[in-house]
Design a protein around this motif. Structure first.
Motif, PDB file in Angstrom:
ATOM      1  N   ASP A 240      14.963  32.642  28.031  1.00 46.96           N
ATOM      2  CA  ASP A 240      15.314  33.825  27.173  1.00 46.96           C
ATOM      3  C   ASP A 240      16.955  33.739  26.993  1.00 46.96           C
ATOM      4  OD1 ASP A 240      15.470  35.670  25.624  1.00 46.96           O
ATOM      5  OD2 ASP A 240      15.048  37.280  27.317  1.00 46.96           O
ATOM      6  N   ASP A 241      17.322  32.746  26.159  1.00 46.63           N
ATOM      7  CA  ASP A 241      18.738  32.478  26.176  1.00 46.63           C
ATOM      8  C   ASP A 241      18.789  32.184  24.422  1.00 46.63           C
ATOM      9  OD1 ASP A 241      21.307  30.279  26.143  1.00 46.63           O
ATOM     10  OD2 ASP A 241      21.336  31.706  27.927  1.00 46.63           O
ATOM     11  N   PRO A 242      20.263  32.393  23.974  1.00 46.16           N
ATOM     12  CA  PRO A 242      20.377  32.305  22.578  1.00 46.16           C
ATOM     13  C   PRO A 242      20.371  30.727  22.382  1.00 46.16           C
ATOM     14  CG  PRO A 242      21.938  33.959  23.345  1.00 46.16           C
ATOM     15  CD  PRO A 242      21.169  33.199  24.665  1.00 46.16           C
ATOM     16  N   SER A 243      20.804  30.059  23.466  1.00 50.57           N
ATOM     17  CA  SER A 243      20.812  28.605  22.936  1.00 50.57           C
ATOM     18  C   SER A 243      19.480  28.003  22.642  1.00 50.57           C
ATOM     19  CB  SER A 243      20.989  27.577  24.243  1.00 50.57           C
ATOM     20  OG  SER A 243      20.256  27.931  25.323  1.00 50.57           O
ATOM     21  N   VAL A 244      18.403  28.599  22.749  1.00 48.13           N
ATOM     22  CA  VAL A 244      16.957  28.202  22.377  1.00 48.13           C
ATOM     23  C   VAL A 244      16.723  27.927  20.809  1.00 48.13           C
ATOM     24  CG1 VAL A 244      14.518  28.636  22.453  1.00 48.13           C
ATOM     25  CG2 VAL A 244      15.909  28.934  24.351  1.00 48.13           C
ATOM     26  N   LEU A 245      17.401  29.147  20.358  1.00 51.30           N
ATOM     27  CA  LEU A 245      17.372  29.256  18.776  1.00 51.30           C
ATOM     28  C   LEU A 245      18.315  28.256  18.198  1.00 51.30           C
ATOM     29  CD1 LEU A 245      17.216  33.127  18.094  1.00 51.30           C
ATOM     30  CD2 LEU A 245      15.542  31.333  17.964  1.00 51.30           C
ATOM     31  N   SER A 246      19.632  28.062  18.782  1.00 51.29           N
ATOM     32  CA  SER A 246      20.681  27.192  18.187  1.00 51.29           C
ATOM     33  C   SER A 246      20.123  25.444  18.444  1.00 51.29           C
ATOM     34  CB  SER A 246      22.008  27.219  18.869  1.00 51.29           C
ATOM     35  OG  SER A 246      21.846  27.034  20.296  1.00 51.29           O
ATOM     36  N   ASN A 247      19.480  25.264  19.550  1.00 53.46           N
ATOM     37  CA  ASN A 247      18.859  23.899  19.725  1.00 53.46           C
ATOM     38  C   ASN A 247      17.588  24.044  20.419  1.00 53.46           C
ATOM     39  OD1 ASN A 247      18.899  21.107  19.808  1.00 53.46           O
ATOM     40  ND2 ASN A 247      20.214  21.018  21.877  1.00 53.46           N
ATOM     41  N   PRO A 248      16.628  24.168  19.728  1.00 48.67           N
ATOM     42  CA  PRO A 248      15.092  24.407  20.239  1.00 48.67           C
ATOM     43  C   PRO A 248      14.439  23.042  20.490  1.00 48.67           C
ATOM     44  CG  PRO A 248      15.049  24.544  17.876  1.00 48.67           C
ATOM     45  CD  PRO A 248      16.456  24.451  18.059  1.00 48.67           C
ATOM     46  N   GLN A 249      15.379  22.078  20.274  1.00 49.35           N
ATOM     47  CA  GLN A 249      14.428  20.675  20.430  1.00 49.35           C
ATOM     48  C   GLN A 249      14.145  20.404  21.847  1.00 49.35           C
ATOM     49  OE1 GLN A 249      16.449  17.331  18.711  1.00 49.35           O
ATOM     50  NE2 GLN A 249      14.972  15.746  19.183  1.00 49.35           N
ATOM     51  N   PRO A 250      15.272  20.427  22.731  1.00 49.25           N
ATOM     52  CA  PRO A 250      14.820  19.956  24.089  1.00 49.25           C
ATOM     53  C   PRO A 250      13.598  21.066  24.647  1.00 49.25           C
ATOM     54  CG  PRO A 250      17.146  20.330  24.021  1.00 49.25           C
ATOM     55  CD  PRO A 250      16.564  20.805  22.658  1.00 49.25           C
ATOM     56  N   HIS A 251      13.624  22.189  24.263  1.00 48.59           N
ATOM     57  CA  HIS A 251      12.630  23.242  24.817  1.00 48.59           C
ATOM     58  C   HIS A 251      11.190  23.055  24.207  1.00 48.59           C
ATOM     59  CE1 HIS A 251      15.725  25.920  26.494  1.00 48.59           C
ATOM     60  NE2 HIS A 251      16.527  25.439  25.191  1.00 48.59           N
ATOM     61  N   LEU A 252      11.241  22.642  23.148  1.00 53.60           N
ATOM     62  CA  LEU A 252       9.862  22.145  22.402  1.00 53.60           C
ATOM     63  C   LEU A 252       9.556  20.851  23.184  1.00 53.60           C
ATOM     64  CD1 LEU A 252      10.933  22.769  18.569  1.00 53.60           C
ATOM     65  CD2 LEU A 252       9.228  23.987  20.172  1.00 53.60           C
ATOM     66  N   ILE A 253      10.240  19.871  23.325  1.00 55.02           N
ATOM     67  CA  ILE A 253       9.753  18.557  24.056  1.00 55.02           C
ATOM     68  C   ILE A 253       9.463  18.888  25.393  1.00 55.02           C
ATOM     69  CG2 ILE A 253      10.828  16.612  24.965  1.00 55.02           C
ATOM     70  CD1 ILE A 253      12.828  16.272  22.512  1.00 55.02           C
ATOM     71  N   ALA A 254      10.039  19.792  26.082  1.00 58.56           N
ATOM     72  CA  ALA A 254       9.477  20.126  27.366  1.00 58.56           C
ATOM     73  C   ALA A 254       8.073  20.872  27.472  1.00 58.56           C
ATOM     74  CB  ALA A 254      10.521  21.151  28.049  1.00 58.56           C
ATOM     75  N   LEU A 255       8.020  21.744  26.320  1.00 63.42           N
ATOM     76  CA  LEU A 255       6.732  22.286  26.260  1.00 63.42           C
ATOM     77  C   LEU A 255       5.500  21.550  25.691  1.00 63.42           C
ATOM     78  CD1 LEU A 255       7.650  25.885  24.775  1.00 63.42           C
ATOM     79  CD2 LEU A 255       6.882  25.383  27.049  1.00 63.42           C
ATOM     80  N   ALA A 256       5.856  20.577  25.214  1.00 62.58           N
ATOM     81  CA  ALA A 256       4.934  19.581  24.456  1.00 62.58           C
ATOM     82  C   ALA A 256       4.428  18.566  25.731  1.00 62.58           C
ATOM     83  CB  ALA A 256       5.505  18.619  23.640  1.00 62.58           C
ATOM     84  N   ARG A 257       5.381  18.185  26.477  1.00 63.03           N
ATOM     85  CA  ARG A 257       5.081  17.316  28.008  1.00 63.03           C
ATOM     86  C   ARG A 257       4.317  18.358  28.820  1.00 63.03           C
ATOM     87  NH1 ARG A 257      11.266  14.625  28.874  1.00 63.03           N
ATOM     88  NH2 ARG A 257      11.047  13.123  27.079  1.00 63.03           N
ATOM     89  N   SER A 258       4.523  19.617  29.017  1.00 63.35           N
ATOM     90  CA  SER A 258       3.833  20.275  29.748  1.00 63.35           C
ATOM     91  C   SER A 258       2.424  20.646  29.342  1.00 63.35           C
ATOM     92  CB  SER A 258       4.400  21.810  30.086  1.00 63.35           C
ATOM     93  OG  SER A 258       5.625  21.581  30.453  1.00 63.35           O
ATOM     94  N   MET A 259       2.131  20.589  27.936  1.00 61.12           N
ATOM     95  CA  MET A 259       0.884  20.874  27.417  1.00 61.12           C
ATOM     96  C   MET A 259       0.169  19.680  27.476  1.00 61.12           C
ATOM     97  SD  MET A 259       0.088  21.769  23.205  1.00 61.12           S
ATOM     98  CE  MET A 259       0.614  20.254  22.577  1.00 61.12           C
TER      99      MET A 259
END
Length: 245
Positions: free
Chosen positions: A101-120
């Motif tokens: 829950d950090d503002p950086s998620v909106l400014s740069n969501p790519q790393p978080h999306l990649i991490a969630l895709a790998r977890s999926m």
């Protein structure tokens, strides 16, 4: 095909009132407004004060636009949409949020999306192993997989406004580059024509072309010099036509 089979349209049918939007009805509405002393709409905008639709025939009532909504609630295909409604979060739907829950998620969501895709992907592989060994234990992994998908969609939906702004900027930049290219091509054509006219002037072809246009060369005796002059004239016109397209 058996009789009685019905197919559902992918989109709802238009309302029957669209049949009333004819040129004749629009002319009648303009006359009615003129008789009521209402000025014609400016720039396609509806007048500030319009006729009372209850005094109009049924076929003209649909041509009078409704009043703008007083609030942000709109009705679309029978469903009420509130434009000012707050964004529905994962917590509102009792779904666990697994990304920071950090503002950086909106400014740069790519790393978080990649991490969630790998977890999926990892969770899905684990689910396939459980289904192969003991399908009765698949409920927990199915829940984990759904949670990951919900979090992926939540990040993507939060990124939509930024995506819209970037798309608009890209469209404006493409339009600007296209206009610059057109201006550059016009300048190049201008320089080519000016250079060609200068060459023709230096060779004396411009004067000969003007004489032919004015009819001054008709009285010249046909001899070798005249034939050569006409050849230069034709070459000059051909060069201009090729340059101007």
């Amino acid at each position: 095909m058996a009789e009685g089979n019905t197919f559902n349209a992918p989109f709802p049918a238009p309302p029957p009132s669209y049949k009333h939007f004819t040129k004749q009805n629009l002319s009648r509405l303009r006359r009615t407004r003129k008789e009521a002393g209402i000025p014609p709409p400016a720039d396609g905008q509806p007048p500030e004060k319009d006729v009372d639709i209850l005094t109009l025939p049924a076929e003209l009532r649909y041509l009078v636009p409704p009043e703008p909504p007083s609030d942000s609630k709109l009705t679309v295909f029978g469903d009420t949409v509130n434009l000012d409604a707050p964004r529905v979060t994962l917590a509102d739907n009792s779904i666990e949020q697994i990304y920071p829950d950090d503002p950086s998620v909106l400014s740069n969501p790519q790393p978080h999306l990649i991490a969630l895709a790998r977890s999926m992907l990892t969770t899905f592989l684990s689910l396939t192993g459980i289904l192969a060994q003991n399908p009765d234990l698949q409920q927990d992994k199915m829940g984990d997989l759904q949670t990951i998908v919900y979090n992926l969609h939540d990040i993507i939906n939060q990124y939509r406004p930024h995506q819209a702004r970037e798309s608009l900027i890209l469209m404006m930049e493409e339009r600007l580059e296209k206009m610059k290219g057109e201006i550059q091509r016009i300048d190049q054509s201008k320089e080519s024509v000016a250079k060609l006219l200068q060459e023709l002037q230096s060779n004396g072809i411009v004067q000969a072309m003007q004489e032919e246009k004015d009819g001054k060369g008709d009285a010249v005796v046909e001899d070798a010099a005249v034939t050569k002059r006409k050849a230069r004239q034709r070459a000059g016109w051909a060069a201009l036509e090729n340059e101007m397209g």
